[in-house]
Design an enzyme around this catalytic site. Structure first.
Site, mmCIF file in Angstrom:
data_model
loop_
_atom_site.group_PDB
_atom_site.id
_atom_site.type_symbol
_atom_site.label_atom_id
_atom_site.label_comp_id
_atom_site.label_asym_id
_atom_site.label_seq_id
_atom_site.Cartn_x
_atom_site.Cartn_y
_atom_site.Cartn_z
ATOM 1 N N ARG A 232 3.496 60.922 47.300
ATOM 2 C CA ARG A 232 4.729 60.334 47.816
ATOM 3 C C ARG A 232 4.497 58.862 48.090
ATOM 4 O O ARG A 232 3.468 58.473 48.642
ATOM 5 C CB ARG A 232 5.175 61.048 49.103
ATOM 6 N N GLU A 261 11.537 54.013 45.706
ATOM 7 C CA GLU A 261 11.763 54.371 44.299
ATOM 8 C C GLU A 261 13.042 55.168 44.061
ATOM 9 O O GLU A 261 13.564 55.186 42.938
ATOM 10 C CB GLU A 261 10.575 55.172 43.772
ATOM 11 N N HIS A 293 7.408 58.085 38.416
ATOM 12 C CA HIS A 293 7.493 59.438 38.964
ATOM 13 C C HIS A 293 7.545 60.489 37.840
ATOM 14 O O HIS A 293 8.411 61.362 37.810
ATOM 15 C CB HIS A 293 8.728 59.575 39.865
#
Length: 327
Positions: A232, A261, A293
């Site tokens: 994270r 993000e 991601h």
């Protein structure tokens, strides 16, 4: 049984159709993540499936309860977007998805190899037909010490992957796994930071882990240590990381996630201005690898996200409990 699926992605089409048919479930899909406007679509459903981009604050959870929703499954490992305290007060049952640990673990090791072999710089030089090698010497994994922060399912898989490289492996976890002690030496976090050439983060995002990598913890690292984050973004204080890279304290970073993000990930922003200055600064550094991601994104993980979420909702409907429930 009917399930409303929020944040439905095109790549889930085949798996959702097959999983629903195999389980005798009727599904209704909505492309957008659950938000203030489309929360009303949940009327008539007791079970919904969401993803990590859904707005699951107290206001929306209260409205879902009023509309008759009882069970929620998020098609993600992370659930920091869900107000769990509100869920408990409202009597909502929630489950997450523990999808294939190999997806993120493999990606983390990939980033380590790319960083230690300076692959971003090599590829960029190749784009301009510069095939000189001086100044681009890499490192060999068996000579390095890797610190794994968080040794749950993903961290454990990273350790198993790394054991084949012959590197020294250190671990930190609030609850050490005795089954891993033949592969990893557990240490306090400060000791791990001081001894590791590479630090890879696999801890969940909680109040206690927010900005666990900050100016103070970076100061405790070895000079030139490298940081990997596929967990994270909020685990890392981005401003402190930038300072560490600029000073040379951090020798390199490979980040699949960073703070802020959610404003731009999972969408095409070509020819647009992304309002994230920290990302622009990080992208300017030759010793930083940034991806968007993608670590979780494999065929196995997508299948797991769909099937495990549906199975949890079935279990909730039938027994009031689910194997993967978190509330």
């Amino acid at each position: 049984m009917k399930v409303l699926v929020y944040g439905f992605r095109e790549d889930e089409t085949q798996e959702l159709a097959k999983a629903a048919a195999d389980r005798g479930i009727e599904t209704v899909t909505i492309r957008e993540n659950l938000n203030r406007q489309n929360v009303e679509e949940a009327a008539g459903f007791t079970s919904i499936a969401i993803n990590a981009g859904s707005l699951m604050d107290r206001q929306n959870l209260e409205r879902l309860t009023q509309l008759g929703v009882k069970y929620i499954a998020t098609r993600s490992i992370g659930f920091d977007n869900i107000d769990l305290d509100a869920c408990r007060e409202l009597g909502l049952k929630v489950a997450n998805v523990r999808y294939s640990a190999h997806s993120v673990a493999d990606y983390a090791v990939l980033l380590m190899l790319m960083l230690t072999r300076r692959m971003r710089e090599i590829l960029r030089r190749g784009d301009v037909q510069d095939y000189g090698y001086l100044g681009y010497q890499g490192l060999e994994m068996h000579n390095l010490t890797v610190g794994v922060v968080g040794t749950g399912r993903i961290g454990r898989t990273v350790i198993e992957d790394l054991s084949g490289f012959g590197c020294k492996i250190l671990g930190y976890d609030l609850y050490p796994n005795d089954a891993l002690r033949d592969k990893v030496e557990y240490l306090p976090l400060d000791d791990l930071l001081a001894r590791s050439d590479i630090i890879t983060l696999h801890a969940p995002l909680q109040d206690s882990s927010y900005h666990m990598i900050n100016a103070e913890s970076i100061a405790k690292m070895k000079d030139g240590a490298m940081l990997i984050n596929t967990a994270r973004g909020q685990l890392v204080d981005t401003a402190a990381l930038i300072d560490g890279i600029e000073s040379g304290k951090i020798g390199g970073a490979a980040l699949d996630v960073i703070e802020g993000e959610k404003a731009y990930t999972f969408a095409d922003h070509r020819a647009q201005v992304i309002k994230c200055r920290d990302r622009a600064v990080l992208e300017s550094f030759p010793n930083v690898i940034l991806t968007g991601h993608y670590a979780f994104y494999t065929n196995q993980a997508v299948e797991d996200m769909v099937t495990i979420a549906l199975d949890a909702l079935i279990q909730f409907e039938q027994t009031g409990k689910a194997d993967s429930e978190i509330v």
